[in-house]
Scaffold this active site. Structure first.
Site, PDB file in Angstrom:
ATOM      1  N   LYS A 293      57.932 -26.781 -18.878  1.00 39.68           N
ATOM      2  CA  LYS A 293      59.192 -26.121 -18.552  1.00 39.68           C
ATOM      3  C   LYS A 293      60.344 -26.910 -19.183  1.00 39.68           C
ATOM      4  O   LYS A 293      60.405 -28.133 -19.068  1.00 39.68           O
ATOM      5  CB  LYS A 293      59.356 -26.044 -17.035  1.00 39.68           C
ATOM      6  N   GLU A 380      55.995 -14.982   1.321  1.00 42.98           N
ATOM      7  CA  GLU A 380      56.958 -14.678   2.380  1.00 42.98           C
ATOM      8  C   GLU A 380      56.300 -14.064   3.613  1.00 42.98           C
ATOM      9  O   GLU A 380      56.684 -14.377   4.746  1.00 42.98           O
ATOM     10  CB  GLU A 380      58.051 -13.742   1.836  1.00 42.98           C
ATOM     11  N   ARG A 408      59.403  -8.495   1.550  1.00 49.91           N
ATOM     12  CA  ARG A 408      57.947  -8.571   1.446  1.00 49.91           C
ATOM     13  C   ARG A 408      57.310  -9.064   2.741  1.00 49.91           C
ATOM     14  O   ARG A 408      56.082  -9.113   2.837  1.00 49.91           O
ATOM     15  CB  ARG A 408      57.565  -9.488   0.279  1.00 49.91           C
TER      16      ARG A 408
END
Length: 637
Positions: A293, A380, A408
């Site tokens: 990253k 979640e 969600r």
């Protein structure tokens, strides 16, 4: 910088407007192109901020995918989309990239309305495999010719989400040729957590073995010794033999999905070779690539969490621009500091976050009381049910999740918390319009979708003091489940600390007296109402302003007082007008046989694009000037 200057600096990228033009390059020029893409991103994002580190890490993968596959006929489905800026540059949006995340400009995420190369809406994690599988099977059912390749690109954090595993399970048990690219950078926004991440960090496989197995199967198939129907049992036998010999079981092959990798995700020529080798294989398969990253910009490589979305920065030195302080804390920081204060008072209080410890400031408590904070990853629904389990056995969990992501976990709120009346506090961060992240991230619906749930208390503070006092109310653990919503960004109070005195549940507050019109608001949007009232006071209009604080239970006494004024009523909320505060007020009036004119101000019945919060408030008629116009209009009529 002129277009000519750009062409001189970007000799390859400056001449690519479609992937078809990319595919005209010799493969040996791809490393140079990737370098130009990185330089373009550094320059562009240093002045117009966006998601930096993810896109920098996926440059070679992006170039290789568009080089090998015949996009847009072949489908690329990006998970989340943080990594898709290079994709936008290669698909005709280079010259408009300066408008990225701006009102009327490019979306910060893949958006099918923006480009035919953006095959599916992105923004939330873990949906790419399911969507791509649907496309792959649709192509099979339609017997499309030539074969349409479908590729899902998913990160190592997103693949830990439950929806991703549901998609993988279905892919393993249906006829399809889906290719899943696992972009493994050992990072989400914060550091990845969980056993799957640890597993991926050590996973290896033999390319020679995969090639041998494929060639053997194709040979036996030509000799009519095996059929496609027998493929599953053969794969299972081969996988078992491979695990026995290597003493390393592969979780994906255990699900009957061919696995290739891991490969260096920054060796673009090698990626092109590998993709060409496997793109026409039959059946679902996974290509595992390792990336870094922030690749190509040392500050981002050294601290990828900060450089996920770093704001403006110096493109040469990497020095980040320090934003001028307002002297006020962000709401998330008030939450984080207050939670730590409450937790030190009560050992039953625990914190839960779904992969967002720094984004929600749960990190404040995590640093001081690490044993009482749980980062469950991009899960979640699990976060909510996990909180329910903790509460069932005597703990007081504070579960903090962004509003748009909490969608969600809706079933879990009902089934695993509200039915049992468990003392779970759901802290809803980024509620309302959030700005540049746009349509997939606006917290527009939480008030509306939570209001019908029995046993659930729903509140929104108008300022920092109110947030602290609502958290203290929830920490009593005597009111059952409670949802507290608050916005992204800073509050307005320099002195944000106040005594942690609980608030009476279901009671609102009169902020100003008036007689010509009554305005009822909930949450920090009250500040826009106050500005509007000052403006119309100059016109001689007398306005009463009430802060409802609690959407549920709603303050019957306050509404009786408002109804007794026999004047027009205006409701204001930073949420959808369908089903929220305005709807609740109208329902209450109807239930009590009262007729009053009610004008509702809030997010209209459409999806709102990206832009600054002030721009979006104006677009939705929620800014002070627009509220003042509505007040004048209802008084005159």
């Amino acid at each position: 910088m002129t277009n000519a200057d750009k062409d001189n600096r970007y000799t390859l990228l400056g001449n690519i407007d479609t992937p078809a033009q990319l595919r005209e390059l010799p493969v040996g020029q791809l490393p140079q192109l990737c370098g130009e893409i990185r330089q373009f991103l550094i320059e562009a994002l240093s002045s117009n901020p966006g998601h930096f580190a993810s896109s920098m890490g996926a440059v070679e993968l992006t170039g290789a995918l568009h080089y090998v596959f015949d996009t847009p006929y072949d489908r690329l489905v990006w998970d989340v989309g943080h990594q898709a800026y290079g994709h936008k540059l290669l698909t005709g949006r280079r010259d408009s990239f300066a408008t990225n995340r701006k009102l009327g400009g490019l979306s910060g995420f893949p958006n099918p309305e923006e480009s035919e190369y953006d095959t599916f809406t992105a923004g939330h994690a873990s949906n790419s495999i399911s969507a791509a599988l649907g496309m792959a099977i649709a192509s099979e059912l339609k017997a499309e010719s030539p074969r349409r390749n479908v590729v899902a690109v998913i990160g190592d954090a997103s693949i830990s989400g439950g929806l991703a595993f549901e998609g993988i399970n279905n892919a393993a048990n249906s006829r399809n040729n889906l290719l899943i690219i696992l972009n493994d950078n050992d990072m989400s926004i914060d550091r990845n957590v969980g056993s799957l991440n640890t597993y991926l960090a050590h996973l290896t496989a033999s390319k020679g073995y995969n090639n041998f197995r494929y060639k053997t199967f194709q040979t036996l198939k030509r000799w009519h010794m095996v059929t496609d129907r027998q493929r599953g049992p053969i794969i299972r036998f081969n996988n078992s033999l491979k695990s026995l010999l290597s003493r390393n079981q592969n979780i994906f092959e255990g699900l009957n999905i061919r696995y290739f990798g891991p490969f260096d995700g920054h060796d673009v020529c090698r990626l092109v070779h590998v993709l060409n080798e496997i793109k026409n294989l039959e059946g679902p398969r996974i290509l595992h690539v390792r990336t870094v990253k922030g690749r190509g910009f040392k500050p981002a490589e050294d601290n990828p969490a900060i450089w996920h979305a770093p704001g403006r920065f110096n493109p040469v030195t990497g020095e980040r621009e320090v934003q001028e302080s307002t002297g006020c804390l962000k709401y998330q920081d008030v939450f984080g500091r207050t939670l730590l204060e409450l937790a030190r008072r009560d050992s039953r209080i625990v914190g839960i976050t779904a992969a967002m410890p720094s984004g929600t400031s749960m990190s404040v408590m995590q640093e001081q009381l690490p044993d009482r904070v749980f980062d469950v990853g991009i899960s979640e629904g699990h976060a909510v049910t996990f909180a329910g389990g903790l509460a069932k056995d005597g703990m007081l969990p504070f579960c903090v999740i962004y509003s748009s992501f909490l969608q969600r976990g809706f079933d879990q709120i009902i089934h695993d918390v509200a039915i049992q009346g468990l003392p779970v506090t759901i802290c809803i961060d980024r509620a309302g319009l959030v700005g540049e992240d746009g349509v997939t991230h606006h917290g527009a619906f939480d008030l509306a979708y939570l209001r019908p749930v029995p046993n659930l208390t729903i509140a929104s503070p108008r300022d920092e003091h109110s947030l602290r006092r609502l958290m203290a109310t929830a920490a009593q653990g005597t009111h059952g489940p409670m949802a507290i919503r608050y916005p992204r960004g800073s509050g307005h109070m320099r002195q944000w600390e106040c005594p942690l005195e609980p608030i009476a549940v279901g009671k609102g507050e009169c902020l100003t007296e008036g007689s010509d019109v009554a305005v009822i608001s909930i949450g920090p949007i009250a500040s826009e109402v106050s500005k509007a009232i000052k403006a119309v006071n100059a016109d001689g209009i007398s306005v009463a302003h009430y802060d409802m604080i609690f959407l549920k239970p709603i303050d019957n006494g306050l509404l009786k007082s408002v109804a007794s004024m026999d004047c027009p009523i205006i409701t204001v909320e930073d949420g959808t007008v369908n089903g929220g505060l305005g709807s609740a007020v109208i329902e209450w009036l109807s239930d009590n046989g009262l007729e009053r004119r009610v004008s509702r101000i809030g997010i209209p019945d459409r999806f709102i694009p990206q832009g600054t919060v002030p721009q979006l408030y104006k677009m939705c008629g929620m800014d002070a000037a627009s509220i003042a116009d509505v007040i004048r209009s209802v008084v005159k009529s």
